[in-house]
Design a protein around this motif. Sequence first.
Motif, PDB file in Angstrom:
ATOM      1  N   ILE A   1      -6.179  -1.543   9.995  1.00  0.00           N
ATOM      2  CA  ILE A   1      -6.925  -2.470  10.211  1.00  0.00           C
ATOM      3  C   ILE A   1      -8.065  -2.345  11.206  1.00  0.00           C
ATOM      4  O   ILE A   1      -9.081  -2.679  11.188  1.00  0.00           O
ATOM      5  CB  ILE A   1      -6.271  -3.818  10.313  1.00  0.00           C
ATOM      6  N   GLU A   2      -7.675  -1.802  12.391  1.00  0.00           N
ATOM      7  CA  GLU A   2      -8.581  -1.735  13.488  1.00  0.00           C
ATOM      8  C   GLU A   2      -9.764  -0.710  13.088  1.00  0.00           C
ATOM      9  O   GLU A   2     -10.773  -0.772  13.452  1.00  0.00           O
ATOM     10  CB  GLU A   2      -7.679  -1.285  14.675  1.00  0.00           C
ATOM     11  N   LYS A   3      -9.176   0.381  12.496  1.00  0.00           N
ATOM     12  CA  LYS A   3     -10.176   1.381  12.269  1.00  0.00           C
ATOM     13  C   LYS A   3     -11.015   1.389  11.393  1.00  0.00           C
ATOM     14  O   LYS A   3     -12.343   1.461  11.324  1.00  0.00           O
ATOM     15  CB  LYS A   3      -9.312   2.829  11.842  1.00  0.00           C
ATOM     16  N   LEU A   4     -10.773   0.444  10.324  1.00  0.00           N
ATOM     17  CA  LEU A   4     -11.623   0.030   9.227  1.00  0.00           C
ATOM     18  C   LEU A   4     -12.635  -1.164   9.811  1.00  0.00           C
ATOM     19  O   LEU A   4     -13.532  -1.359   9.348  1.00  0.00           O
ATOM     20  CB  LEU A   4     -10.693  -0.438   7.954  1.00  0.00           C
ATOM     21  N   ALA A   5     -12.043  -1.921  10.666  1.00  0.00           N
ATOM     22  CA  ALA A   5     -13.035  -3.026  11.000  1.00  0.00           C
ATOM     23  C   ALA A   5     -14.135  -2.378  11.912  1.00  0.00           C
ATOM     24  O   ALA A   5     -15.152  -2.645  12.042  1.00  0.00           O
ATOM     25  CB  ALA A   5     -12.068  -3.989  11.918  1.00  0.00           C
ATOM     26  N   ARG A   6     -13.749  -1.221  12.734  1.00  0.00           N
ATOM     27  CA  ARG A   6     -14.776  -0.342  13.472  1.00  0.00           C
ATOM     28  C   ARG A   6     -15.842   0.152  12.392  1.00  0.00           C
ATOM     29  O   ARG A   6     -16.980   0.540  12.977  1.00  0.00           O
ATOM     30  CB  ARG A   6     -14.183   0.681  14.020  1.00  0.00           C
ATOM     31  N   ARG A   7     -15.508   0.572  11.275  1.00  0.00           N
ATOM     32  CA  ARG A   7     -16.277   1.113  10.438  1.00  0.00           C
ATOM     33  C   ARG A   7     -16.793   0.011   9.185  1.00  0.00           C
ATOM     34  O   ARG A   7     -17.254   0.335   8.159  1.00  0.00           O
ATOM     35  CB  ARG A   7     -15.461   2.200   9.416  1.00  0.00           C
ATOM     36  N   LYS A   8     -16.999  -1.159   9.932  1.00  0.00           N
ATOM     37  CA  LYS A   8     -17.570  -2.436   9.522  1.00  0.00           C
ATOM     38  C   LYS A   8     -17.123  -2.732   7.983  1.00  0.00           C
ATOM     39  O   LYS A   8     -17.459  -3.169   7.080  1.00  0.00           O
ATOM     40  CB  LYS A   8     -18.998  -2.071   8.862  1.00  0.00           C
ATOM     41  N   GLY A   9     -15.594  -2.468   7.974  1.00  0.00           N
ATOM     42  CA  GLY A   9     -14.799  -3.244   6.866  1.00  0.00           C
ATOM     43  C   GLY A   9     -14.409  -4.596   6.933  1.00  0.00           C
ATOM     44  O   GLY A   9     -13.932  -4.884   8.088  1.00  0.00           O
ATOM     45  N   GLU A  10     -14.834  -5.517   5.962  1.00  0.00           N
ATOM     46  CA  GLU A  10     -14.042  -6.602   6.003  1.00  0.00           C
ATOM     47  C   GLU A  10     -12.891  -6.884   5.203  1.00  0.00           C
ATOM     48  O   GLU A  10     -12.958  -6.777   3.837  1.00  0.00           O
ATOM     49  CB  GLU A  10     -15.415  -7.614   5.503  1.00  0.00           C
ATOM     50  N   MET A  11     -11.808  -7.289   5.587  1.00  0.00           N
ATOM     51  CA  MET A  11     -10.683  -7.519   4.948  1.00  0.00           C
ATOM     52  C   MET A  11     -10.844  -8.929   4.190  1.00  0.00           C
ATOM     53  O   MET A  11     -11.063  -9.827   4.694  1.00  0.00           O
ATOM     54  CB  MET A  11      -9.589  -7.600   5.754  1.00  0.00           C
ATOM     55  N   VAL A  12     -10.737  -8.836   2.837  1.00  0.00           N
ATOM     56  CA  VAL A  12     -10.636  -9.994   1.830  1.00  0.00           C
ATOM     57  C   VAL A  12      -9.420 -10.363   1.519  1.00  0.00           C
ATOM     58  O   VAL A  12      -9.304 -11.471   0.776  1.00  0.00           O
ATOM     59  CB  VAL A  12     -11.638  -9.657   0.867  1.00  0.00           C
ATOM     60  N   HIS A  13      -8.223  -9.664   1.635  1.00  0.00           N
ATOM     61  CA  HIS A  13      -7.057  -9.855   0.966  1.00  0.00           C
ATOM     62  C   HIS A  13      -5.909  -9.020   1.453  1.00  0.00           C
ATOM     63  O   HIS A  13      -6.089  -7.929   1.800  1.00  0.00           O
ATOM     64  CB  HIS A  13      -6.978  -9.742  -0.719  1.00  0.00           C
ATOM     65  N   MET A  14      -4.828  -9.745   1.901  1.00  0.00           N
ATOM     66  CA  MET A  14      -3.671  -9.088   2.324  1.00  0.00           C
ATOM     67  C   MET A  14      -2.178  -9.605   1.729  1.00  0.00           C
ATOM     68  O   MET A  14      -2.150 -10.718   1.299  1.00  0.00           O
ATOM     69  CB  MET A  14      -3.488  -9.103   3.624  1.00  0.00           C
ATOM     70  N   GLU A  15      -1.343  -8.696   1.242  1.00  0.00           N
ATOM     71  CA  GLU A  15      -0.164  -9.097   0.517  1.00  0.00           C
ATOM     72  C   GLU A  15       0.797  -8.348   0.831  1.00  0.00           C
ATOM     73  O   GLU A  15       0.688  -6.965   1.000  1.00  0.00           O
ATOM     74  CB  GLU A  15      -0.269  -9.627  -0.926  1.00  0.00           C
ATOM     75  N   ALA A  16       2.116  -8.514   0.913  1.00  0.00           N
ATOM     76  CA  ALA A  16       3.242  -7.837   1.083  1.00  0.00           C
ATOM     77  C   ALA A  16       3.930  -7.426  -0.302  1.00  0.00           C
ATOM     78  O   ALA A  16       4.120  -8.354  -1.219  1.00  0.00           O
ATOM     79  CB  ALA A  16       4.424  -8.504   2.010  1.00  0.00           C
ATOM     80  N   SER A  17       4.409  -6.164  -0.598  1.00  0.00           N
ATOM     81  CA  SER A  17       4.910  -5.899  -1.833  1.00  0.00           C
ATOM     82  C   SER A  17       6.405  -5.885  -1.867  1.00  0.00           C
ATOM     83  O   SER A  17       7.032  -6.037  -2.943  1.00  0.00           O
ATOM     84  CB  SER A  17       4.564  -4.504  -2.043  1.00  0.00           C
ATOM     85  N   GLY A  18       6.978  -6.380  -0.579  1.00  0.00           N
ATOM     86  CA  GLY A  18       8.662  -6.719  -0.647  1.00  0.00           C
ATOM     87  C   GLY A  18       9.298  -5.540  -0.494  1.00  0.00           C
ATOM     88  O   GLY A  18      10.393  -5.443  -0.277  1.00  0.00           O
ATOM     89  N   THR A  19       8.628  -4.202  -0.258  1.00  0.00           N
ATOM     90  CA  THR A  19       9.266  -3.028  -0.042  1.00  0.00           C
ATOM     91  C   THR A  19       8.814  -2.466   1.277  1.00  0.00           C
ATOM     92  O   THR A  19       9.033  -1.159   1.564  1.00  0.00           O
ATOM     93  CB  THR A  19       8.942  -2.179  -1.236  1.00  0.00           C
ATOM     94  N   GLY A  20       8.309  -3.199   2.126  1.00  0.00           N
ATOM     95  CA  GLY A  20       7.931  -2.695   3.548  1.00  0.00           C
ATOM     96  C   GLY A  20       6.415  -2.081   3.382  1.00  0.00           C
ATOM     97  O   GLY A  20       6.041  -1.523   4.245  1.00  0.00           O
ATOM     98  N   ILE A  21       5.934  -2.188   2.305  1.00  0.00           N
ATOM     99  CA  ILE A  21       4.530  -1.855   1.935  1.00  0.00           C
ATOM    100  C   ILE A  21       3.557  -3.008   2.190  1.00  0.00           C
ATOM    101  O   ILE A  21       3.885  -4.029   1.491  1.00  0.00           O
ATOM    102  CB  ILE A  21       4.316  -1.047   0.805  1.00  0.00           C
ATOM    103  N   MET A  22       2.554  -3.099   2.856  1.00  0.00           N
ATOM    104  CA  MET A  22       1.434  -3.941   2.866  1.00  0.00           C
ATOM    105  C   MET A  22       0.080  -3.359   1.895  1.00  0.00           C
ATOM    106  O   MET A  22      -0.182  -2.289   2.199  1.00  0.00           O
ATOM    107  CB  MET A  22       0.771  -4.277   4.183  1.00  0.00           C
ATOM    108  N   ARG A  23      -0.283  -4.600   1.176  1.00  0.00           N
ATOM    109  CA  ARG A  23      -1.576  -4.010   0.358  1.00  0.00           C
ATOM    110  C   ARG A  23      -2.777  -4.677   1.267  1.00  0.00           C
ATOM    111  O   ARG A  23      -2.833  -5.919   1.222  1.00  0.00           O
ATOM    112  CB  ARG A  23      -1.425  -4.249  -1.150  1.00  0.00           C
ATOM    113  N   LEU A  24      -3.666  -3.962   1.295  1.00  0.00           N
ATOM    114  CA  LEU A  24      -4.911  -4.555   2.137  1.00  0.00           C
ATOM    115  C   LEU A  24      -6.145  -4.219   1.392  1.00  0.00           C
ATOM    116  O   LEU A  24      -6.355  -3.123   0.824  1.00  0.00           O
ATOM    117  CB  LEU A  24      -5.206  -4.122   3.443  1.00  0.00           C
TER     118      LEU A  24
END
Length: 631
Positions: free
Chosen positions: A435-458
């Motif tokens: 998240i930090e690196k993509l924010a520096r590169r002008k990325g805007e996070m529009v959605h976040m969800e947990a898959s339930g297996t320890g993986i986050m989808r951003l």
Amino acid sequence: MTTPTNIRNLAIIAHIDHGKTTLIDAIFRGAHVFRENARVEERVMDNNALERERGITIRSKHCTVTWGDCLINIIDTPGHADFSGEVERVLSMVDSVLLLVDANEGPMPQTRYVLMRALKLGLRPIVLVNKVDRPNANPAAALDETFDLFVELGADDEQADFPVLYGSGLGGWFVRDLEKDPHEGMEALFETIVEHVPPPADVDPDAPFRMQISTLAWNDYIGRIGCGRVLEGRHRAGQHFVRTTVRWKDFDRQEGEWDVVARNNERSSHLWVTRGLERQEVEEISAGDIVWVAGPEDIMIGDTFASPDHPEPALPPLEIEEPTVSMFFLVNSGPFAGQEGQAITLRQLRERLDKELKTNVALRMEDVGRGDGVKVSGRGELHLAILIEEMRREGMELCVSPPEVIVHHDADGNMLEPMEKLIVDVPEEYQGAAIEKLARRKGEMVHMEASGTGIMRLEFDIPTRGLIGYRSEFLTDTRGLGIMTSRFVGYGPWKGTVATRTRGSMVSMDTGEATGYQLENLQVRGTLFVSPQERVYTGMVIGEHSRPGDLPCNPTKKKQVTNHRSSTKEIATGLDVPRRMTLDQALEWIAPDELVEVTPESVRIRKGILNADERRKSEKRQAALAASAAR
């Protein structure tokens, strides 16, 4: 003879790595295309060495199988976003699609795009939930997400009432009911295709001949070959026809208006149909089938071929994707030019690119007045990297500049740049870094969800500039466990300065062989790209500096020989394994003043200006120009 009523034309569409080509392997086995004792490689449709190595489909492929009395034309489409234009044109030839969805990942960015195009054309997809036998597979959730996507994209009632099959392309089985049906065989898939894929609509074999070119191929002896579906009538080899070329009016594609720019009388020289994996030359082609035609020298995507007696109406032009990224292709001017391959001239470079332009319609070449190269534009870094790799394997040497995005301006003069939809699957412990690196590169996070297996989808909206050079950094930050996929979604307002590489280069000041003694001293200053006894030259980048700014160094320096000996001189010494840059990694990593030197044997990074004094003078001139422009 095959009639239109027993022909089924369909394409397989999906996100990259969801199993399209592996599914076709299973279809071939299920339809007994090969002998029982035939030795067949996996992913038989990926007949290009690059496709096999990278595990992706680069160009769409056409094959046919028979089931009962039906001839099924299947087109395997690319899944990577850089080749999405091929998918758009292929959909104009078919009457339905097999939408493949991974049972673990569900719909992904490219799934949304190809489904949107299919629904707009009025096609009724068949959904295949693939890889249901994998760990963490959740077929029910993948199907729910797919249905939500259909609704979100405006599917009508008939399109949303799609048939569903579950299975494993690798395992060679698909079934209607995952709980009740035995997990074997492809009969359910073939039966669903015959039942739900409509035969070619409104085709009359006795009407005047008409077809439209959707894809191109090239043969050194015959020239351009056009592929498309015969919409009406029949055509025999050697007969005359009228070729009509159309273009969008004033490039305003939203209004749907176009102009006829050329109408020529032509004659066919060769006709082919595809049976199995092979093209078979035939004397006659007829309505409903997907065929190949040679004859006209300059066949173009979207050309209408029609009977001389009935040349009207011309069919609307097909979409040809616009480039978003460009780079300079330059002749190799380094000291080692011609030692590992063919040191091509500018004329030879242009000839090779001209040949590529005959079939690679998403590519553009522009002469900008440089005496050492030309500007080449494509759909993305991968699109251009594939071309460079193909040229390299043909024995050519060349240099290429860093990729740059192509910008446009709106009616008010505001700058617009290409934007991407990015989806990142990352372990929870590494999400902060991503998240930090993509924010520096002008990325805007529009959605976040947990898959339930320890993986986050951003999910991010990010300019294409922000992704250039980030993939390798992302893999390092996530210890190789992250998955990053993106696709171009259009142009948006310029996002300002994007933070990119923060470390400088280690640049050789001498030519010769690198020595272990000096590399051992240099490795504490950064990460090396070369090994002992490897040849280097002045201006060549031999490593990444651990700090901002370039570090001039001499990797060829030898240890002075003395009479003094130490019993402990070899203790606690050793060289780290150098980082070997692939072509893709080098293109992402290089700075604006650097080039990638590509030969059949090596990928090197060098400064655009090899001489250090000339580099300093150039930097001062650019700084003065920038200051003058600011005033």
